[in-house]
Scaffold this motif. Structure first.
Motif, PDB file in Angstrom:
ATOM      1  N   GLU A  64     -87.789  50.765  -9.084  1.00 58.49           N
ATOM      2  CA  GLU A  64     -86.794  51.380  -8.201  1.00 58.49           C
ATOM      3  C   GLU A  64     -86.196  50.346  -7.250  1.00 58.49           C
ATOM      4  OE1 GLU A  64     -87.680  55.263  -6.495  1.00 58.49           O
ATOM      5  OE2 GLU A  64     -89.272  55.479  -7.984  1.00 58.49           O
ATOM      6  N   ALA A  65     -87.026  49.427  -6.734  1.00 63.91           N
ATOM      7  CA  ALA A  65     -86.544  48.388  -5.818  1.00 63.91           C
ATOM      8  C   ALA A  65     -85.591  47.437  -6.543  1.00 63.91           C
ATOM      9  CB  ALA A  65     -87.715  47.613  -5.222  1.00 63.91           C
ATOM     10  N   GLU A  66     -85.946  47.012  -7.750  1.00 64.80           N
ATOM     11  CA  GLU A  66     -85.072  46.124  -8.533  1.00 64.80           C
ATOM     12  C   GLU A  66     -83.752  46.813  -8.863  1.00 64.80           C
ATOM     13  OE1 GLU A  66     -88.122  43.367 -11.144  1.00 64.80           O
ATOM     14  OE2 GLU A  66     -87.871  45.485 -11.731  1.00 64.80           O
ATOM     15  N   GLN A  67     -83.830  48.091  -9.203  1.00 63.84           N
ATOM     16  CA  GLN A  67     -82.616  48.846  -9.525  1.00 63.84           C
ATOM     17  C   GLN A  67     -81.699  48.933  -8.292  1.00 63.84           C
ATOM     18  OE1 GLN A  67     -82.171  49.903 -12.699  1.00 63.84           O
ATOM     19  NE2 GLN A  67     -80.174  50.743 -12.294  1.00 63.84           N
ATOM     20  N   ALA A  68     -82.290  49.170  -7.115  1.00 61.51           N
ATOM     21  CA  ALA A  68     -81.496  49.236  -5.878  1.00 61.51           C
ATOM     22  C   ALA A  68     -80.821  47.903  -5.600  1.00 61.51           C
ATOM     23  CB  ALA A  68     -82.383  49.639  -4.717  1.00 61.51           C
ATOM     24  N   LEU A  69     -81.530  46.797  -5.799  1.00 64.28           N
ATOM     25  CA  LEU A  69     -80.935  45.468  -5.598  1.00 64.28           C
ATOM     26  C   LEU A  69     -79.811  45.203  -6.603  1.00 64.28           C
ATOM     27  CD1 LEU A  69     -84.070  43.247  -4.900  1.00 64.28           C
ATOM     28  CD2 LEU A  69     -82.213  43.795  -3.311  1.00 64.28           C
ATOM     29  N   ALA A  70     -79.997  45.645  -7.827  1.00 61.44           N
ATOM     30  CA  ALA A  70     -78.980  45.450  -8.877  1.00 61.44           C
ATOM     31  C   ALA A  70     -77.698  46.209  -8.548  1.00 61.44           C
ATOM     32  CB  ALA A  70     -79.526  45.855 -10.220  1.00 61.44           C
ATOM     33  N   GLU A  71     -77.839  47.385  -7.952  1.00 65.24           N
ATOM     34  CA  GLU A  71     -76.674  48.194  -7.603  1.00 65.24           C
ATOM     35  C   GLU A  71     -75.877  47.572  -6.463  1.00 65.24           C
ATOM     36  OE1 GLU A  71     -78.123  52.120  -6.828  1.00 65.24           O
ATOM     37  OE2 GLU A  71     -78.712  52.447  -8.916  1.00 65.24           O
TER      38      GLU A  71
END
Length: 102
Positions: free
Chosen positions: A93-100
């Motif tokens: 979830e943290a990586e996905q938030a950074l990617a967005e």
């Protein structure tokens, strides 16, 4: 053995359909279908597996066969993001938030 798919569209039509899904005939796309054959998906975050999976076929009642041979309920999977496709795995979830953000 009684079928666990009582309303399967192949019943009494497909010669390979006996008591369970034959995996020969693919069910036509319905308007309720969220994914189609070939879509790359990942498991929802509450499931531990991080691998990318490919949808093989739709099943009645919002179930999908994956190419790995597993049958999953629609709410257990989601489309893989472009970042996940590039990483070849489900992002946290943290990586996905950074990617967005980037």
């Amino acid at each position: 053995m009684k079928s666990n798919i009582p309303k399967h569209p192949c019943a009494n039509k497909c010669t390979n359909f006996k008591e369970e899904q034959c995996n020969t005939c693919l069910i036509q796309i319905s308007e309720n279908q969220k994914f189609i054959k070939g879509d790359v998906v990942v498991y929802a975050n509450h499931i531990e597996f991080n691998d990318l999976k490919v949808v093989d076929a739709y099943q009645p009642n919002d179930h999908y066969w994956l190419e790995c041979g597993q049958c999953v309920y629609e709410s257990w999977i989601r489309p893989a993001s472009i970042t996940e496709l590039n990483a070849n795995r489900r992002l946290t979830e943290a990586e996905q938030a950074l990617a967005e953000v980037s």
